[in-house]
Design an enzyme around this catalytic site. Structure first.
Site, PDB file in Angstrom:
ATOM      1  N   ARG A 169       0.838  -1.214   0.000  1.00 50.16           N
ATOM      2  CA  ARG A 169       0.000   0.000   0.000  1.00 50.16           C
ATOM      3  C   ARG A 169       0.871   1.263   0.000  1.00 50.16           C
ATOM      4  O   ARG A 169       0.944   1.977  -0.988  1.00 50.16           O
ATOM      5  CB  ARG A 169      -0.935  -0.039   1.214  1.00 50.16           C
ATOM      6  CG  ARG A 169      -2.070   0.966   1.153  1.00 50.16           C
ATOM      7  CD  ARG A 169      -1.683   2.370   1.556  1.00 50.16           C
ATOM      8  NE  ARG A 169      -1.091   2.457   2.884  1.00 50.16           N
ATOM      9  CZ  ARG A 169      -0.504   3.559   3.341  1.00 50.16           C
ATOM     10  NH1 ARG A 169      -0.405   4.644   2.596  1.00 50.16           N
ATOM     11  NH2 ARG A 169       0.041   3.581   4.552  1.00 50.16           N
ATOM     12  N   ASP A 170       1.578   1.527   1.084  1.00 49.31           N
ATOM     13  CA  ASP A 170       2.361   2.767   1.178  1.00 49.31           C
ATOM     14  C   ASP A 170       3.460   2.760   0.119  1.00 49.31           C
ATOM     15  O   ASP A 170       3.806   3.808  -0.448  1.00 49.31           O
ATOM     16  CB  ASP A 170       2.985   2.884   2.576  1.00 49.31           C
ATOM     17  CG  ASP A 170       3.236   4.316   3.008  1.00 49.31           C
ATOM     18  OD1 ASP A 170       3.231   5.210   2.149  1.00 49.31           O
ATOM     19  OD2 ASP A 170       3.452   4.539   4.215  1.00 49.31           O
ATOM     20  N   HIS A 222       5.794   4.494  12.592  1.00 55.31           N
ATOM     21  CA  HIS A 222       5.716   4.417  11.119  1.00 55.31           C
ATOM     22  C   HIS A 222       6.643   5.510  10.601  1.00 55.31           C
ATOM     23  O   HIS A 222       6.257   6.682  10.518  1.00 55.31           O
ATOM     24  CB  HIS A 222       4.256   4.658  10.717  1.00 55.31           C
ATOM     25  CG  HIS A 222       3.975   4.733   9.242  1.00 55.31           C
ATOM     26  ND1 HIS A 222       3.231   3.777   8.582  1.00 55.31           N
ATOM     27  CD2 HIS A 222       4.285   5.655   8.298  1.00 55.31           C
ATOM     28  CE1 HIS A 222       3.100   4.113   7.297  1.00 55.31           C
ATOM     29  NE2 HIS A 222       3.735   5.262   7.100  1.00 55.31           N
ATOM     30  N   HIS A 278       9.109   7.073   7.824  1.00 55.04           N
ATOM     31  CA  HIS A 278       9.713   7.170   6.493  1.00 55.04           C
ATOM     32  C   HIS A 278      11.187   7.530   6.695  1.00 55.04           C
ATOM     33  O   HIS A 278      11.568   8.069   7.727  1.00 55.04           O
ATOM     34  CB  HIS A 278       8.952   8.197   5.645  1.00 55.04           C
ATOM     35  CG  HIS A 278       7.612   7.683   5.188  1.00 55.04           C
ATOM     36  ND1 HIS A 278       7.381   7.249   3.916  1.00 55.04           N
ATOM     37  CD2 HIS A 278       6.449   7.490   5.856  1.00 55.04           C
ATOM     38  CE1 HIS A 278       6.127   6.826   3.811  1.00 55.04           C
ATOM     39  NE2 HIS A 278       5.532   6.961   4.979  1.00 55.04           N
ATOM     40  N   CYS A 317       4.589   9.189   0.007  1.00 59.41           N
ATOM     41  CA  CYS A 317       3.193   9.615   0.015  1.00 59.41           C
ATOM     42  C   CYS A 317       2.993  10.604  -1.119  1.00 59.41           C
ATOM     43  O   CYS A 317       3.765  11.551  -1.261  1.00 59.41           O
ATOM     44  CB  CYS A 317       2.847  10.261   1.360  1.00 59.41           C
ATOM     45  SG  CYS A 317       1.167  10.922   1.400  1.00 59.41           S
ATOM     46  N   ASN A 349       9.031   4.159   3.347  1.00 61.10           N
ATOM     47  CA  ASN A 349       9.149   3.730   4.738  1.00 61.10           C
ATOM     48  C   ASN A 349      10.506   3.092   4.960  1.00 61.10           C
ATOM     49  O   ASN A 349      11.146   2.624   4.025  1.00 61.10           O
ATOM     50  CB  ASN A 349       8.109   2.655   5.055  1.00 61.10           C
ATOM     51  CG  ASN A 349       6.753   3.251   5.233  1.00 61.10           C
ATOM     52  OD1 ASN A 349       5.999   3.366   4.291  1.00 61.10           O
ATOM     53  ND2 ASN A 349       6.457   3.650   6.444  1.00 61.10           N
TER      54      ASN A 349
HETATM   55  P1  HMG Z   1     -13.308  14.216  -1.839  1.00 61.99           P
HETATM   56  O1  HMG Z   1     -13.094  14.545  -3.266  1.00 61.99           O
HETATM   57  O2  HMG Z   1     -13.412  15.356  -0.873  1.00 61.99           O
HETATM   58  O3  HMG Z   1     -14.529  13.215  -1.638  1.00 61.99           O
HETATM   59  O4  HMG Z   1     -12.118  13.273  -1.377  1.00 61.99           O
HETATM   60  P2  HMG Z   1     -16.053  13.371  -1.834  1.00 61.99           P
HETATM   61  O5  HMG Z   1     -16.703  12.683  -0.685  1.00 61.99           O
HETATM   62  O6  HMG Z   1     -16.433  14.810  -2.139  1.00 61.99           O
HETATM   63  O7  HMG Z   1     -16.318  12.499  -3.164  1.00 61.99           O
HETATM   64  C1  HMG Z   1     -15.800  12.880  -4.433  1.00 61.99           C
HETATM   65  C2  HMG Z   1     -15.829  11.683  -5.369  1.00 61.99           C
HETATM   66  O8  HMG Z   1     -14.964  10.651  -4.865  1.00 61.99           O
HETATM   67  C3  HMG Z   1     -17.206  11.043  -5.484  1.00 61.99           C
HETATM   68  O9  HMG Z   1     -17.289  10.491  -6.795  1.00 61.99           O
HETATM   69  C4  HMG Z   1     -17.150   9.913  -4.485  1.00 61.99           C
HETATM   70  O10 HMG Z   1     -18.051   8.871  -4.779  1.00 61.99           O
HETATM   71  C5  HMG Z   1     -15.709   9.450  -4.631  1.00 61.99           C
HETATM   72  P3  HMG Z   1     -18.070  11.242  -7.988  1.00 61.99           P
HETATM   73  O11 HMG Z   1     -19.472  11.343  -7.471  1.00 61.99           O
HETATM   74  O12 HMG Z   1     -17.401  12.574  -8.144  1.00 61.99           O
HETATM   75  O13 HMG Z   1     -17.884  10.288  -9.137  1.00 61.99           O
HETATM   76  N1  HMG Z   1     -15.204   8.805  -3.419  1.00 61.99           N
HETATM   77  C6  HMG Z   1     -14.642   7.576  -3.383  1.00 61.99           C
HETATM   78  N2  HMG Z   1     -14.399   6.675  -4.363  1.00 61.99           N
HETATM   79  C7  HMG Z   1     -13.830   5.521  -3.987  1.00 61.99           C
HETATM   80  N3  HMG Z   1     -13.465   5.225  -2.695  1.00 61.99           N
HETATM   81  C8  HMG Z   1     -13.706   6.124  -1.712  1.00 61.99           C
HETATM   82  C9  HMG Z   1     -14.318   7.347  -2.052  1.00 61.99           C
HETATM   83  N4  HMG Z   1     -14.667   8.420  -1.323  1.00 61.99           N
HETATM   84  C10 HMG Z   1     -15.209   9.305  -2.171  1.00 61.99           C
HETATM   85  N5  HMG Z   1     -13.351   5.818  -0.463  1.00 61.99           N
HETATM   86  C11 HMG Z   1     -11.250  11.495  -0.024  1.00 61.99           C
HETATM   87  C12 HMG Z   1     -12.029  12.788  -0.049  1.00 61.99           C
HETATM   88  C13 HMG Z   1     -10.915  11.172   1.418  1.00 61.99           C
HETATM   89  C14 HMG Z   1     -12.085  10.382  -0.630  1.00 61.99           C
HETATM   90  C15 HMG Z   1      -9.975  11.687  -0.859  1.00 61.99           C
HETATM   91  O14 HMG Z   1      -9.319  12.814  -0.378  1.00 61.99           O
HETATM   92  C16 HMG Z   1      -9.047  10.524  -0.793  1.00 61.99           C
HETATM   93  O15 HMG Z   1      -9.326   9.453  -1.320  1.00 61.99           O
HETATM   94  N6  HMG Z   1      -7.874  10.694  -0.123  1.00 61.99           N
HETATM   95  C17 HMG Z   1      -6.935   9.630   0.072  1.00 61.99           C
HETATM   96  C18 HMG Z   1      -5.563  10.123  -0.202  1.00 61.99           C
HETATM   97  C19 HMG Z   1      -4.595   8.984  -0.007  1.00 61.99           C
HETATM   98  O16 HMG Z   1      -4.904   7.834  -0.239  1.00 61.99           O
HETATM   99  N7  HMG Z   1      -3.353   9.337   0.430  1.00 61.99           N
HETATM  100  C20 HMG Z   1      -2.330   8.379   0.626  1.00 61.99           C
HETATM  101  C21 HMG Z   1      -2.596   7.457   1.772  1.00 61.99           C
HETATM  102  S1  HMG Z   1      -2.313   8.197   3.368  1.00 61.99           S
HETATM  103  C22 HMG Z   1      -0.589   8.032   3.589  1.00 61.99           C
HETATM  104  O17 HMG Z   1       0.119   7.597   2.718  1.00 61.99           O
HETATM  105  C23 HMG Z   1      -0.043   8.384   4.912  1.00 61.99           C
HETATM  106  C24 HMG Z   1       0.273   7.130   5.778  1.00 61.99           C
HETATM  107  O18 HMG Z   1       1.158   6.243   5.123  1.00 61.99           O
HETATM  108  C25 HMG Z   1       0.882   7.591   7.088  1.00 61.99           C
HETATM  109  C26 HMG Z   1       2.068   8.546   6.912  1.00 61.99           C
HETATM  110  O19 HMG Z   1       3.122   8.119   6.433  1.00 61.99           O
HETATM  111  O20 HMG Z   1       1.882   9.731   7.268  1.00 61.99           O
HETATM  112  C27 HMG Z   1      -1.022   6.356   6.116  1.00 61.99           C
HETATM  113 MG    MG Z   2       3.325   6.377   5.196  1.00 67.82          MG
END
Ligand code: HMG
Ligand code: MG
Length: 314
Positions: A16-17, A208, A210, A241, A250
């Site tokens: 994933r990450d 966690h 990086h 990220c 990581n």
């Molecule tokens: P948004 O655009 O504000 O969402 O995104 P929304 O609720 O307004 O919906 C917009 C559209 O997205 C809609 O579709 C929803 O259906 C769809 P449309 O009607 O326009 O066709 N939608 C989804 N589709 C599939 N799966 C879903 C989903 N939710 C809404 N779950 C949202 C808000 C949170 C969804 C967006 O910002 C997002 O997906 N963010 C994730 C970003 C991400 O994955 N970042 C990387 C992972 S985190 C990380 O790496 C850090 C970590 O490792 C720790 C660290 O190191 O710090 C964990």
């Molecule tokens: Mg991370």
């Protein structure tokens, strides 16, 4: 300082990450094979994919296909990221038995990563945790930017404590403290953990880290001294990220396993099988394995390579 534990749990986040940050498309079959090899190497908690918006992170768009095809070993957990109820419902339908929600200790990062404030993200997780409890699904929590933010710089430990505490109170069984951009050093890491431990028992915390500045292994050792016994890592040091440009992956799982072996701490992971896996995924992605241990042991002419094997000692 706490006595070091006899055993730690490693949470493998490479699929994933690691893979979320690849520019090139990674075939679903490669992801599935990576998870199989990680399981066979002994990893028992593997973050398999993310049920996030495919427009935000296209690399995770094949989440359901990955979940349908992975080998699920007995006693192993294949967790997935779920930012909201829509993601949780899709994860549940795909057979997830553990999910993770992710918040940040920095407002700017929360906006960039999840398009909402910290408070709004915590509100969004409430129904996820409730639905998860009803479905008997475990929920883990992440706090990003625990040691610094790519947009705001320094992050006060009290802010990390408050977000970690809110996730814990909401029902997360474990809180992973994330150095998203890999800027932390051991003193800062210990200070942050001590502060968070005012709200969340240290036995429920994970690290966690990086490895952007090469401090992750030192920070893990510093965390062990504070009583933390769970660490997230990524095979071959894959990843980063998409919302923290320039941050490296990581800490490499091979490096963590080597550290633990040297300290006499059990991980359940077979280092040779893990290095095979690291070499395999690195070749599939067209690069050298990022782990120092794999480079040293598998590269030619390095001390400790197979012909001159040296066992790590404390
Ligand atoms: P948004 O655009 O504000 O969402 O995104 P929304 O609720 O307004 O919906 C917009 C559209 O997205 C809609 O579709 C929803 O259906 C769809 P449309 O009607 O326009 O066709 N939608 C989804 N589709 C599939 N799966 C879903 C989903 N939710 C809404 N779950 C949202 C808000 C949170 C969804 C967006 O910002 C997002 O997906 N963010 C994730 C970003 C991400 O994955 N970042 C990387 C992972 S985190 C990380 O790496 C850090 C970590 O490792 C720790 C660290 O190191 O710090 C964990
Ligand atoms: Mg991370």
């Amino acid at each position: 300082m706490n006595p070091l534990p006899e055993r730690v749990r490693l949470v493998e986040v490479g699929p994933r990450d690691g893979l979320q940050n690849e520019n090139q498309p990674v075939p679903t079959a490669t992801k599935v094979e990576l998870i199989r090899r990680l399981g066979r190497a002994g990893l028992r908690t593997i973050e398999a994919t993310a049920f996030v918006s495919p427009r935000w992170v296209p690399q995770m768009a094949d989440n359901a296909a990955v979940m349908a095809a992975i080998e699920r070993l007995p006693g192993a957990s294949y967790s997935v990221l779920t930012p909201n109820l829509k993601g949780f419902e899709a994860a549940l339908a795909a057979g997830a038995t553990e999910v993770a929600v992710f918040a940040a200790a920095s407002e700017a990062f929360s906006q960039r990563n999840t398009n909402c404030s910290i408070a709004a993200s915590l509100e969004r997780f409430r129904p996820v945790v409730e639905a998860a409890r009803a479905a008997n699904v475990r929920v883990r929590g992440y706090v990003s930017c625990a040691l610094g933010c790519p947009y705001e710089g320094t992050v006060a430990p009290g802010r990390v404590r408050d977000v970690a505490g809110a996730l814990f109170d909401a029902g997360c069984y474990e809180i992973s403290l994330c150095d998203t951009i890999g800027v932390g050093t051991p003193g800062a890491t210990q200070g942050m953990i001590a502060c968070v431990a005012e709200r969340v028992p240290v036995t429920q915390l994970a690290g966690h880290y990086h490895d952007t500045y090469g401090m992750a292994i030192a920070n893990i050792y510093a965390s062990l001294q504070m009583g933390v016994g769970v660490f997230d890592s990524s095979v071959a040091g894959l990843g980063g990220c998409p919302y923290a440009v320039g941050a490296s992956g990581n800490v490499a799982t091979e490096d963590v396993v080597y550290l633990m072996r040297g300290l006499g701490i059990e991980t359940g992971v077979d280092l040779e099988a893990l290095m095979d896996c690291a070499e395999w995924i690195s070749a599939a992605l067209g690069r050298r394995p990022g782990a120092r241990v794999t480079q040293a042991r598998r590269g030619s002419g390095f001390i400790g390579s197979r012909s001159t094997e040296v066992e790590p000692t404390g």
